[in-house]
Design a protein around this motif. Structure first.
Motif, PDB file in Angstrom:
ATOM      1  N   SER A 188       0.836  -1.203   0.000  1.00  0.00           N
ATOM      2  CA  SER A 188       0.000   0.000   0.000  1.00  0.00           C
ATOM      3  C   SER A 188       0.873   1.257   0.000  1.00  0.00           C
ATOM      4  O   SER A 188       2.044   1.237   0.399  1.00  0.00           O
ATOM      5  N   GLU A 246      -2.616  -2.160   9.210  1.00  0.00           N
ATOM      6  CA  GLU A 246      -3.544  -2.347   8.094  1.00  0.00           C
ATOM      7  C   GLU A 246      -4.106  -3.768   8.077  1.00  0.00           C
ATOM      8  O   GLU A 246      -5.268  -3.977   7.695  1.00  0.00           O
ATOM      9  N   ASP A 261      -6.825  -3.660  10.650  1.00  0.00           N
ATOM     10  CA  ASP A 261      -7.972  -2.905  10.150  1.00  0.00           C
ATOM     11  C   ASP A 261      -8.793  -3.703   9.138  1.00  0.00           C
ATOM     12  O   ASP A 261     -10.008  -3.503   9.010  1.00  0.00           O
ATOM     13  N   GLU A 262      -8.138  -4.616   8.417  1.00  0.00           N
ATOM     14  CA  GLU A 262      -8.828  -5.418   7.405  1.00  0.00           C
ATOM     15  C   GLU A 262      -9.596  -6.587   8.016  1.00  0.00           C
ATOM     16  O   GLU A 262     -10.345  -7.273   7.323  1.00  0.00           O
ATOM     17  N   ARG A 321      -1.237  -6.163  -1.920  1.00  0.00           N
ATOM     18  CA  ARG A 321      -2.296  -5.159  -1.872  1.00  0.00           C
ATOM     19  C   ARG A 321      -3.029  -5.133  -3.212  1.00  0.00           C
ATOM     20  O   ARG A 321      -2.942  -4.205  -4.008  1.00  0.00           O
TER      21      ARG A 321
END
Length: 372
Positions: A17, A257, A260-261, A345
């Motif tokens: 990302s 991240e 968060d996913e 990503r």
């Protein structure tokens, strides 16, 4: 696509990302308190991701690629008088055998064909016949083919026979569930740049604390001595030698991240969706997967080479690269093949675009079908 950064449909390094890349834009002092706190947070999170317990398991990062971590794991945790059995069904199992040989450890390989999972039944037979075997090593997802090995069955047999289990979880950690405590595994090795979507340069081993304590003096290498590295972290929370500071910072962002996913479940769901788009799209073009669906991990997919004489892999690769997609050559001995990854990503939009690019490339090359 013009000269832009391509999407990496490979087993790693991977497409990352923008925010992971941006995390590398500042410098860190390796002895600075904020960097030390960053390391401590990463180590704690890795233990939790592996299903470990803070009281009984520790995460030990090492500089270098994932292979550095695997070598540190084998060289530290297999005693010099021990004997290692490696379950081999691809290049990464073979690499563990070579690591043990170079480290001067007694080692034997239990080999299975590259398109078949390792055999728990054969493992039980070998362990019953050779009481000198102290440790068993296995690859969770063997990216030579993309096959998923039966880790739970291997762990149960290894544990019931009183042996120690070492797992190379390089290509699966963070996307496929792996519970060290439930499996009874002694150690798991992985790296920053696979399913956790960091950048290359840092491997890590999550190990049982008691196993590390017993491993003092085992290592054949100073820099790959997991026990010494662990004791250094325990003493002052610092790396013994210069750490890859920018890689560590990117990895901390990547772990944010990942959380968060939706953690392992969320990351794995995206990869499974990617794999479905890839496999369905390639089969519609006539391509054949090496593995049946029930053996296929959603990490990387191996396709047999087309029989059409107009298909030349080097040309196919270059034309796809010009369209913005990088794939991977095959690594099999059992079949002429190439591989396309599902991790990094990337999502449905990128995978659908990859299939379109492959379709257009085949047309441009005059290839009528991807059938083998």
């Amino acid at each position: 696509m013009p000269d832009t950064v391509p999407y990496l449909l490979t087993p790693g390094p991977l497409t990352t990302s923008a925010t992971v890349k941006q995390a590398m834009l500042r410098d860190w002092g390796s002895r600075d308190g904020r960097f030390i706190a960053l390391n401590a947070g990463i180590r704690d999170r890795l233990v939790r991701l592996a299903g470990g317990n803070a009281d009984s398991h520790v995460a030990v990062p090492v500089q270098g690629s994932g292979t550095f971590a695997v070598e540190a794991m084998i060289g530290t945790l297999v005693p010099r008088a021990g004997r290692l059995l490696v379950l081999v069904n691809g290049a990464y199992g073979t690499r563990m055998v070579r690591i043990a040989e170079v480290a001067g450890r007694s080692v034997t390989a239990l080999e299975t064909a590259e398109d078949l999972p390792v055999s728990p039944t054969a493992l039980a037979e070998v362990l019953g016949a050779d009481p000198a075997i102290s440790h068993v090593a296995v690859v969770h997802c063997e990216t030579t083919s993309g096959i998923l090995n039966p880790i739970s069955a291997v762990a149960e047999i290894t544990r019931s026979r009183g042996r120690a289990l070492l797992i190379d979880a390089m290509s699966a950690f963070g996307a496929l569930a792996l519970d060290m405590s439930a499996l009874g595994a002694v150690a798991v090795a992985a790296s920053s740049n696979k399913c956790l979507e960091g950048v290359p340069g840092m491997g890590f081993v999550i190990a049982r604390r008691d196993a590390l304590e017993a491993a003092k003096g085992n290592a054949h290498s100073l820099s790959l001595d997991l026990h010494d590295q662990w004791r250094g972290f325990e003493a002052n929370a610092q790396w013994r030698f210069t750490p890859p500071t920018h890689v560590v910072a990117a990895f901390a962002q990547a772990l944010d991240e990942h959380e968060d996913e939706g953690g392992i479940e969320g990351r794995g769901a995206r990869y499974r969706a990617n794999a479905a788009i890839l496999i369905d799209g390639m089969r519609a073009l006539g391509f054949e997967t090496l593995l049946p669906d029930h053996l296929q991990a959603p990490i990387i997919v191996t396709f047999r080479m087309p029989a059409d004489p107009a298909f030349v892999f080097a040309d196919f690769y270059d034309r796809l690269r010009e369209r913005g997609f990088v794939i991977y050559p095959g690594k099999l001995t059992v079949a002429d093949s190439f591989r396309i990854g599902c991790i990094g990503r990337l999502g449905a939009e990128e995978m659908t675009a990859a299939i379109a690019a492959i379709r257009n490339t085949l047309s441009e090359m005059g290839v009528a079908s991807g059938a083998p």
